[in-house]
Design a protein around this motif. Structure first.
Motif, PDB file in Angstrom:
ATOM      1  N   PHE A   1       0.844  -1.194   0.000  1.00  0.00           N
ATOM      2  CA  PHE A   1       0.000   0.000   0.000  1.00  0.00           C
ATOM      3  C   PHE A   1       0.881   1.246   0.000  1.00  0.00           C
ATOM      4  N   LEU A   2       0.476   2.264  -0.720  1.00  0.00           N
ATOM      5  CA  LEU A   2       1.234   3.495  -0.800  1.00  0.00           C
ATOM      6  C   LEU A   2       1.423   4.104   0.584  1.00  0.00           C
ATOM      7  N   ASN A   3       2.676   4.321   0.960  1.00  0.00           N
ATOM      8  CA  ASN A   3       3.035   4.846   2.288  1.00  0.00           C
ATOM      9  C   ASN A   3       2.491   3.973   3.422  1.00  0.00           C
ATOM     10  N   GLY A   4       2.204   2.712   3.115  1.00  0.00           N
ATOM     11  CA  GLY A   4       1.691   1.791   4.134  1.00  0.00           C
ATOM     12  C   GLY A   4       0.264   2.069   4.542  1.00  0.00           C
ATOM     13  N   VAL A   5      -0.450   2.918   3.778  1.00  0.00           N
ATOM     14  CA  VAL A   5      -1.814   3.313   4.126  1.00  0.00           C
ATOM     15  C   VAL A   5      -2.812   2.494   3.315  1.00  0.00           C
TER      16      VAL A   5
ATOM     17  N   PHE B   1      -4.355   3.419  -9.788  1.00  0.00           N
ATOM     18  CA  PHE B   1      -2.927   3.371  -9.486  1.00  0.00           C
ATOM     19  C   PHE B   1      -2.468   4.750  -9.054  1.00  0.00           C
ATOM     20  N   CYS B   2      -1.349   4.792  -8.321  1.00  0.00           N
ATOM     21  CA  CYS B   2      -0.756   6.061  -7.910  1.00  0.00           C
ATOM     22  C   CYS B   2       0.749   5.858  -7.747  1.00  0.00           C
ATOM     23  N   CYS B   3       1.516   6.892  -8.111  1.00  0.00           N
ATOM     24  CA  CYS B   3       2.961   6.830  -7.924  1.00  0.00           C
ATOM     25  C   CYS B   3       3.505   8.240  -7.718  1.00  0.00           C
TER      26      CYS B   3
ATOM     27  N   ALA C   1     -10.174  10.481  -7.510  1.00  0.00           N
ATOM     28  CA  ALA C   1     -11.248  11.141  -6.763  1.00  0.00           C
ATOM     29  C   ALA C   1     -12.614  10.760  -7.318  1.00  0.00           C
ATOM     30  N   GLU C   2     -12.732  10.693  -8.646  1.00  0.00           N
ATOM     31  CA  GLU C   2     -14.007  10.298  -9.251  1.00  0.00           C
ATOM     32  C   GLU C   2     -14.348   8.849  -8.907  1.00  0.00           C
ATOM     33  N   LEU C   3     -13.339   7.982  -8.895  1.00  0.00           N
ATOM     34  CA  LEU C   3     -13.590   6.593  -8.532  1.00  0.00           C
ATOM     35  C   LEU C   3     -14.005   6.494  -7.068  1.00  0.00           C
ATOM     36  N   ASN C   4     -13.352   7.224  -6.189  1.00  0.00           N
ATOM     37  CA  ASN C   4     -13.776   7.255  -4.787  1.00  0.00           C
ATOM     38  C   ASN C   4     -15.257   7.611  -4.677  1.00  0.00           C
ATOM     39  N   ASN C   5     -15.675   8.631  -5.415  1.00  0.00           N
ATOM     40  CA  ASN C   5     -17.069   9.080  -5.368  1.00  0.00           C
ATOM     41  C   ASN C   5     -18.020   8.013  -5.891  1.00  0.00           C
TER      42      ASN C   5
ATOM     43  N   LEU D   1      -9.360   5.313  -1.496  1.00  0.00           N
ATOM     44  CA  LEU D   1      -8.460   4.255  -1.930  1.00  0.00           C
ATOM     45  C   LEU D   1      -7.000   4.563  -1.662  1.00  0.00           C
ATOM     46  N   PHE D   2      -6.623   5.845  -1.802  1.00  0.00           N
ATOM     47  CA  PHE D   2      -5.237   6.266  -1.638  1.00  0.00           C
ATOM     48  C   PHE D   2      -5.181   7.518  -0.769  1.00  0.00           C
ATOM     49  N   PRO D   3      -3.993   7.854  -0.267  1.00  0.00           N
ATOM     50  CA  PRO D   3      -3.823   9.143   0.424  1.00  0.00           C
ATOM     51  C   PRO D   3      -4.190  10.307  -0.498  1.00  0.00           C
ATOM     52  N   LYS D   4      -4.421  11.467   0.088  1.00  0.00           N
ATOM     53  CA  LYS D   4      -4.955  12.625  -0.643  1.00  0.00           C
ATOM     54  C   LYS D   4      -4.062  13.076  -1.790  1.00  0.00           C
ATOM     55  N   GLU D   5      -2.750  12.778  -1.728  1.00  0.00           N
ATOM     56  CA  GLU D   5      -1.842  13.195  -2.800  1.00  0.00           C
ATOM     57  C   GLU D   5      -2.270  12.630  -4.158  1.00  0.00           C
ATOM     58  N   CYS D   6      -2.980  11.513  -4.142  1.00  0.00           N
ATOM     59  CA  CYS D   6      -3.337  10.826  -5.382  1.00  0.00           C
ATOM     60  C   CYS D   6      -4.675  11.263  -5.964  1.00  0.00           C
ATOM     61  N   LEU D   7      -5.367  12.171  -5.306  1.00  0.00           N
ATOM     62  CA  LEU D   7      -6.748  12.445  -5.666  1.00  0.00           C
ATOM     63  C   LEU D   7      -6.911  13.408  -6.832  1.00  0.00           C
TER      64      LEU D   7
END
Length: 323
Positions: free
Chosen positions: A36-40, A238-240, A271-275, A287-293
């Protein structure tokens, strides 16, 4: 003093075999945080909070730190009622290897049936009853309409090396996926996202590194073999981190109900997928920390170009978003 040290060492080794350290438990432990990204871990109220399934839902959902051939491979949140994974999460590091000579025998998770079982995925035991998960027989002699087959959440092409690719062949990583969708727009999306991550997701050592979460939304009452839920929708994100505090992300959503070969796999922001997931489950997804939104226009442009090159139908939908 030496005697005390030997005793402590022996106790430590015994603790590694202790059922209390099983890889199927109420939460994703330290060994699984690397996926998980940053262990989150994703946040889903009352289902997964800070990496742990709240006690009222422990009989329905189980976090699995997928273990195979002496290593942890990826993480899965498994829905034992519907007998499908809610999601699988993994770190993408290039997807190297053809996978042409791997052992693709289907496996199950013994600890879903018995918490004291071995901590590794394994083949089914002849004559055993599996009440909390799908088995190989569930996917045989399929006569659903539309036809479904085995859809990987952690796809073989994203696994790095033969052992990792083999580990994706566990039924706790599989959902019944409409055959034309699985081999059509979803597969093309996986190939295109693979190219994007290999091109754009480079860490400080210039190695490919991205974090992916892929899941499925269960249907109301559509089942395979009267046991395994056939999900209505599938999703992936995905996020990187591409440089210090600079992030690249993207997501997709697809309908798993239509047998048409033109089933769409639609690109979104995270963000759209979260919604979308929040509306579907009536629970707030993250799904991911806010940096990925943040919506990354570069992701949409990359998908547009790849779709155009392959003359894929998805081009129209990306064009609507970019235009």
């Amino acid at each position: 003093m030496m005697g005390v040290l030997k005793l402590l060492s022996a106790l430590f080794l015994l603790s590694l075999l202790c059922p209390g350290l099983s890889e199927v438990d109420g939460g994703f432990r330290k060994n699984c945080k690397a996926f998980f990204l940053n262990g989150v871990t994703p946040y889903i109220p009352r289902i997964l909070e800070q990496g742990t399934v709240p006690k009222p839902n422990l009989k329905s959902y189980k976090p699995i730190c997928q273990f195979y051939k002496n290593d942890y491979r990826f993480a899965t949140l498994y829905d034992m009622n519907n007998k499908i994974p809610m999601f699988s999460a993994y770190k993408f590091t290039g997807g190297r290897g053809s996978g042409n000579n791997i052992d693709d025998t289907w496996k199950i998770e013994p600890q879903l049936e018995n918490k004291n079982a071995i901590k590794s995925m394994a083949e089914e035991s002849q004559g055993a009853q599996y009440t909390h998960q799908a088995v190989d027989q569930d996917y045989k002699n399929v006569n659903t309409d539309p036809l479904v087959n085995r859809g990987h959440l952690f796809p073989v092409m994203h696994a790095d090396g033969d052992d990792a690719k083999e580990s994706t062949y566990t039924l706790t990583n599989i959902v019944p996926q409409v055959q034309t969708f699985n081999g059509g727009s979803w597969k093309l999306m996986e190939e295109n996202v693979t190219k994007i991550m290999n091109q754009s997701c480079k860490n400080s050592n210039n190695n490919t590194e991205a974090y992916v979460v892929t899941g499925a939304v269960p249907s109301e009452n559509n089942t395979l073999n009267n046991r395994v839920n056939i999900p209505s929708f599938m999703w992936t994100a995905f996020c990187c981190e591409i440089s210090t505090n600079q992030w690249h992300s993207g997501a997709h959503w697809g309908d798993n109900r239509n047998k048409s070969k033109k089933v769409r796999t639609v690109p979104l922001s995270v963000a759209e997928l979260n919604n979308k997931l929040t509306n579907m489950y009536e629970k707030r997804f993250q799904l991911f920390p806010k940096e990925c939104l943040k919506l990354k226009e570069s992701f949409l442009k990359q998908m547009y170009n790849l779709a155009h090159d392959s003359a894929c139908n998805i081009i129209r939908f990306i064009g609507d978003k970019v235009g």
